[in-house]
Design an enzyme around this catalytic site. Structure first.
Site: not given
Length: 636
Positions: A116, A200, A235, A297
């Site tokens: 990421k 973040e 999440h 994907r």
């Protein structure tokens, strides 16, 4: 065109791929573990190859066995589905090196988006907006703590190699950072063999918006519009829909073009999803939508995109992997109607969403579109994700799609495994959800009300009483029983009946009417226990004279294993003083961590669990004896 395809996956996605392959005339090969020897995907494919023991690490995650199975059966290509090895660049490269077709993006594209932190740096260079945060190489606790303080709380810790909601923690205050970081790193290491994280800024009114993209080897990239996946728990997505509520055409055009730029930046081929986080405090605006990550994907929620575009994404995958161009140009794609998907899981929302495993003795699922990997008599295994099915509805507009999906959830009948069908129905019926007032914190904010245990209606209880009475008097017809029930010599009739509902005593007042005659109910008879279904819930009911069938609960203070699993952390020792809510240990099951806490202030008098140990459901892990409160001395 590919003539024979091996599917390196299991469950509903394997069955989904098999269906499209069969329609295209492509032969299929399934792979299976010990636990899946009789699974639906194993039975449905043209051929099936055993690849190892039940744990995924010994079967579905062993690339060498999967490639060997493809060669053994003469399969030309491998489709990875989602999860497992689907985003593993080394596996993709090994497939290609073995002379096979990889139904997915190039390994280099997977690597470019796999971590990421690196992906976000690449997106910045491509002009794609990203969330403020920390992407540095220094992973020390001291540096990460400093960066979190700079960003400002709440802050999100995210595994750089993460996905599927694993390796993510929201931290609300500085004093929680170290413990949450440790847990996040441990989960990331176990799931992805990489414990590096990024930080973040936590957006306070977030919505999860993602764009379906598709590329081919001829340099073409198109988008298939956006999905809203804001309804999440821990999440993990629960309900997804397309298009996104409140998305205007200008914002849609900008976010979708950003997704195309992101895909071209990594020379993308095949199906992929660009995920964005939106600050929706003032509605959806292009200047407040930030890149989060790319999933290289097919997504779990791809059916909602298929429903609004009329495209079969698996067919596109197979055609593009065979060297064909994308079947449609961008200008040929459009949005038609609205689609919503709900993930039906084998879990008990009323008990903290604990997974529920076992045999599906009774199974009835209806709806516009149902994607599943199980049939009646199959098992929900403790080794894999406990998804039972995906329920997908389409409507001319959002209201119609919601109502159709709500009906499908209310009609779910599964026994004895518990499901979240009633929880999904409550979500869909929420007035604020219907208004499109969404955020990723929606479930957490309303969870207490949403997971309040369902209660059988008076109509169902009266119907159950009627059915049970008929069972005990098989030679009498029901109308005769109604006329004589409650009669007592020289006394007023007693129209009350006592039932045991899921082990609890309920008194039912029998009415004189017969409204329950037309009441829809399915009855599963298991000896002395009957199961009645209502609004997605299975109620196990007996007459009061029957013995309860539930297992005895532990004494107060006994901490029981809520499911089979592995103890990955023990925070206390015998003799320790603990306070109510304090974490005692962590149990890992179904690829998720479950913290077990002290029920009250007290002392750990017995500790049966040890780190690394495997435990069975309802095993006593430790005992906490409550603190003795000394009576206050009288004054004066």
């Amino acid at each position: 065109m590919i003539k024979k395809l091996l599917i390196a996956n299991r469950g509903e996605i394997a069955c989904r791929i098999i269906r499209t392959a069969r329609e295209m005339g492509v032969a299929t090969v399934a792979v299976y573990s010990d636990a899946d020897a009789k699974a639906l995907h194993t039975r449905t494919a043209d051929e099936a190859v055993h690849i190892g023991a039940s744990p995924a690490a010994e079967s579905y995650l062993v690339g060498e066995k999967i490639i060997a199975a493809a060669k053994e059966t003469g399969a030309e290509a491998i489709h990875p589905g989602y999860g497992f090895l689907s985003e593993n660049a080394d596996f993709a490269r090994a497939v290609i090196d073995a002379g096979l077709i990889w139904v997915g993006p190039k390994p280099e594209s997977i690597e470019a988006m796999g971590l990421k932190d690196a992906a976000k740096e690449r997106m910045i260079a491509a002009g794609v907006p990203v969330t403020p945060g920390y992407l540095g190489e220094d992973q020390s606790l001291e540096r990460l703590t400093q960066e979190a303080d700079k960003i400002g709380y709440p802050v999100l810790i995210k595994a750089v190699a993460g996905g599927g909601g694993k390796g993510m923690r929201k931290v609300d205050a500085p004093e929680n950072f170290a413990a949450d970081l440790e847990s996040c790193k441990r989960e990331a290491k176990a799931s992805f063999s990489n414990d590096e994280v990024l930080l973040e800024k936590w957006i306070t009114s977030p919505r999860h918006i993602e764009v379906q993209v598709f590329g081919d080897c001829h340099g073409n990239v198109v988008h298939l519009f956006e999905r809203d996946c804001s309804l999440q728990r821990r999440h993990q997505k629960v309900i997804e829909e397309a298009p996104a509520p409140g998305m205007d055409e200008a914002t849609r055009a900008e976010i979708c073009q950003a997704a195309v730029r992101a895909s071209k930046a990594v020379d993308y081929e095949g199906a992929g999803t660009i995920e964005f986080i939106a600050d929706a405090s003032e509605g959806l605006r292009a200047d407040r939508i930030f890149f989060m990550e790319m999933n290289t994907r097919l997504q779990v929620e791809h059916p909602v995109t298929e429903e609004i575009t009329g495209v079969d994404l698996v067919e596109w995958q197979l055609r593009v992997a065979s060297g064909e161009p994308i079947p449609l140009k961008q200008e040929e794609l459009s949005i038609n109607g609205w689609a919503i998907e709900a993930r039906l899981y084998a879990e008990d929302p009323a008990k903290g969403f604990l997974p529920s495993t076992g045999r599906l003795d009774h199974l009835s699922i209806e709806g516009d579109r149902v994607e599943t990997g199980v049939e009646k008599g199959d098992e929900i295994s403790p080794f894999y994700d406990p998804m039972v099915a995906k329920l997908i509805s389409w409507g001319e507009d959002r209201d119609e799609a919601i109502e159709d999906l709500l009906d499908a959830c209310l009609d779910v009948e599964i026994e004895p495994v518990r499901t979240n069908a009633w929880f999904l129905a409550r979500l869909l019926a929420e007035p604020s959800f219907k208004k499109g007032e969404l955020s990723t914190g929606f479930i957490g904010k309303n969870q207490e009300r949403l997971i309040d245990p369902p209660v059988a209606s008076s109509i169902l209880l009266e119907a159950a009483a009627d059915d049970l009475m008929a069972e005990h008097h098989p030679t009498s017809n029901r109308f005769m029983l109604r006329s004589i029930r409650g009669l007592r010599l020289n006394r007023e009739p007693n129209h009350k009946v006592t039932l045991r509902v899921d082990g609890e005593t309920k008194t039912v007042e029998l009415s004189d009417n017969e409204v329950w005659d037309g009441y829809r109910r399915t009855i599963v008879n298991d000896g002395s226990v009957r199961t009645f279904f209502e609004d997605g819930v299975a109620f196990r009911i007996t007459s009061d004279r029957e013995e309860g069938t539930g297992s005895a609960s532990a004494a107060d203070g006994a901490i029981l294993a809520p499911m089979p699993g592995k103890v990955i952390a023990v925070d206390v020792a015998e003799g320790d003083q603990v306070t109510a809510g304090q974490r005692l240990m962590v149990l890992e099951a179904m690829k998720m961590e479950h913290a077990l806490t002290a029920p009250f202030d007290g002392t750990v008098t017995r500790l049966e669990a040890s780190q690394g140990g495997q435990v069975q459901v309802e095993a006593v892990l430790c005992i906490v004896e409550p603190s003795v409160v000394e009576p206050a001395e009288n004054e004066g």
